[in-house]
Scaffold this motif. Sequence first.
Motif: not given
Length: 155
Positions: A132-141
């Motif tokens: 989960p920490a390696l999958i980011w959204d467009r906001d960088g979360r």
Amino acid sequence: MDNRQAVGSWLSGPRAAMEEAGADLGYRGQQLGLPEEGPGSIARPGRRLGALAVDWGLCLLIAYGLIADSYNQAAQVWAPLILFALIVLTVGSVGFTPGKRLFGLRVVALNTGRVNPLRALLRTVLLFLALPALIWDRDGRGLHDRLAGTVEIRI
């Protein structure tokens, strides 16, 4: 487009490639109502990794100095457990770990601002799963932040 442009857009990531194609994605955190720069803006990945490295080193020192009989035992068994407890307790109470504080970062809940212990526990469990920490959204979360309803910001 020549090969160098194609490789350059691939190395820059999908966001850069979309922006080159004319898409306006805004800045990181805009959809969340956060400022673009300065206090309250989305924490950058380099700072986040630096904070995690400081916390990991601190936990290794604690495990090696206080608990384990050998460095190998400290690194394999105790340090991850201490890191888990450190993150849950500190993020769930004050919003940051020692490493995050050193790098000027804080974890906040999107709706209330303060991260409660249960939310910190969920975020930490997901963080320790790594994916989960390696999958980011467009906001960088990371996905761990999205599922926990938190965001890591600069202070």
